[in-house]
Write a protein that holds these residues in place. Sequence first.
Motif, PDB file in Angstrom:
ATOM      1  N   GLU A 135       0.830  -1.201   0.000  1.00 64.65           N
ATOM      2  CA  GLU A 135       0.000   0.000   0.000  1.00 64.65           C
ATOM      3  C   GLU A 135       0.864   1.250   0.000  1.00 64.65           C
ATOM      4  O   GLU A 135       0.422   2.313  -0.441  1.00 64.65           O
ATOM      5  CB  GLU A 135      -0.905   0.004   1.236  1.00 64.65           C
ATOM      6  CG  GLU A 135      -1.976  -1.057   1.234  1.00 64.65           C
ATOM      7  CD  GLU A 135      -2.795  -1.009   2.512  1.00 64.65           C
ATOM      8  OE1 GLU A 135      -3.647  -0.115   2.612  1.00 64.65           O
ATOM      9  OE2 GLU A 135      -2.551  -1.847   3.396  1.00 64.65           O
ATOM     10  N   LEU A 136       2.097   1.136   0.516  1.00 65.82           N
ATOM     11  CA  LEU A 136       2.985   2.282   0.662  1.00 65.82           C
ATOM     12  C   LEU A 136       4.387   1.921   0.178  1.00 65.82           C
ATOM     13  O   LEU A 136       4.941   0.907   0.585  1.00 65.82           O
ATOM     14  CB  LEU A 136       3.048   2.715   2.128  1.00 65.82           C
ATOM     15  CG  LEU A 136       4.046   3.813   2.483  1.00 65.82           C
ATOM     16  CD1 LEU A 136       3.679   5.133   1.811  1.00 65.82           C
ATOM     17  CD2 LEU A 136       4.139   3.985   4.000  1.00 65.82           C
ATOM     18  N   VAL A 137       4.953   2.793  -0.666  1.00 66.84           N
ATOM     19  CA  VAL A 137       6.344   2.660  -1.093  1.00 66.84           C
ATOM     20  C   VAL A 137       7.122   3.842  -0.512  1.00 66.84           C
ATOM     21  O   VAL A 137       6.721   4.998  -0.658  1.00 66.84           O
ATOM     22  CB  VAL A 137       6.461   2.661  -2.631  1.00 66.84           C
ATOM     23  CG1 VAL A 137       7.932   2.598  -3.049  1.00 66.84           C
ATOM     24  CG2 VAL A 137       5.698   1.483  -3.224  1.00 66.84           C
ATOM     25  N   LEU A 138       8.236   3.547   0.144  1.00 63.28           N
ATOM     26  CA  LEU A 138       9.128   4.569   0.687  1.00 63.28           C
ATOM     27  C   LEU A 138      10.413   4.549  -0.129  1.00 63.28           C
ATOM     28  O   LEU A 138      11.045   3.500  -0.266  1.00 63.28           O
ATOM     29  CB  LEU A 138       9.427   4.299   2.161  1.00 63.28           C
ATOM     30  CG  LEU A 138       8.214   4.316   3.089  1.00 63.28           C
ATOM     31  CD1 LEU A 138       8.607   3.878   4.498  1.00 63.28           C
ATOM     32  CD2 LEU A 138       7.566   5.694   3.126  1.00 63.28           C
ATOM     33  N   ALA A 139      10.781   5.700  -0.668  1.00 57.34           N
ATOM     34  CA  ALA A 139      11.959   5.772  -1.536  1.00 57.34           C
ATOM     35  C   ALA A 139      12.868   6.895  -1.066  1.00 57.34           C
ATOM     36  O   ALA A 139      12.423   8.031  -0.896  1.00 57.34           O
ATOM     37  CB  ALA A 139      11.542   5.989  -2.986  1.00 57.34           C
ATOM     38  N   ASP A 140      14.144   6.577  -0.856  1.00 53.22           N
ATOM     39  CA  ASP A 140      15.127   7.545  -0.366  1.00 53.22           C
ATOM     40  C   ASP A 140      16.132   7.816  -1.486  1.00 53.22           C
ATOM     41  O   ASP A 140      16.998   6.984  -1.761  1.00 53.22           O
ATOM     42  CB  ASP A 140      15.831   6.986   0.871  1.00 53.22           C
ATOM     43  CG  ASP A 140      16.607   8.058   1.630  1.00 53.22           C
ATOM     44  OD1 ASP A 140      16.690   9.199   1.138  1.00 53.22           O
ATOM     45  OD2 ASP A 140      17.125   7.755   2.722  1.00 53.22           O
ATOM     46  N   GLU A 141      15.981   8.963  -2.163  1.00 52.47           N
ATOM     47  CA  GLU A 141      16.836   9.318  -3.303  1.00 52.47           C
ATOM     48  C   GLU A 141      16.957   8.125  -4.253  1.00 52.47           C
ATOM     49  O   GLU A 141      18.068   7.656  -4.550  1.00 52.47           O
ATOM     50  CB  GLU A 141      18.224   9.758  -2.821  1.00 52.47           C
ATOM     51  CG  GLU A 141      18.220  10.962  -1.896  1.00 52.47           C
ATOM     52  CD  GLU A 141      17.990  12.292  -2.619  1.00 52.47           C
ATOM     53  OE1 GLU A 141      17.790  12.278  -3.852  1.00 52.47           O
ATOM     54  OE2 GLU A 141      17.997  13.325  -1.941  1.00 52.47           O
TER      55      GLU A 141
END
Length: 231
Positions: A165-171
């Motif tokens: 449901e959620l994607v977290l992307a760091d640079e």
Amino acid sequence: MNSPVVRLRGLTRSFEQGGVRIDVLRGVDLDINRGEIVALLGPSGSGKSTLLQAVGLLEGGFGGNIAISGTDAETLDASGRTELRRNHMGFVYQFHHLLPDFNAIENVVLPQLVAGRARATAEDRAAELLTALGLAQRLDHRPSQLSGGEQQRVAVARALANRPELVLADEPTGNLDEATSDRVFAEFLSLVRGEGSAALVATHNERLAARMDRVVRLHEGRLQHQGKADA
């Protein structure tokens, strides 16, 4: 009304360094709704990665309230947080962190097996995602045989493998040259939107932020809300 995928209220985080207290997050409020892609802007050292760690339930020490997919993180023990991450979240980092001894399709299959999916189903899902990212001819290649852009595409596929449901992307494309970054990021956005996932994407790149649905900025530990980056 459905609750937001992410709901932060009064989020704080402080560190002690050399006997000095450093307030990195100073009362962050944020909602992210289903299917919404939000850019998190701020210079290096502003706390973007710290905020992502909070939302991803990757470490403790935060004050305030974090709710993911309607579940209050404070009610969960360590195993509950792990299960919430596994079942509801996907992660993409600046460096791909692929398993070097496994080929592209195996890297995307593995998180699905951990989540209990049958191997045949996991392989079909992995092939579907990698093909959508232009890697149909590279499924059996190991990371060392792939270009930087191809490796990051595999990382994107891995993040979406369990339909989070959620994607977290760091640079997520920060380690790529500009032309490759643009292509990979366009594919990332297209795939995330096609899957209907929400996403929080930390970046310092205003041009990439302008392609997302909404922009928030970290400034002196507080979140400033705005519309598009060029608004």
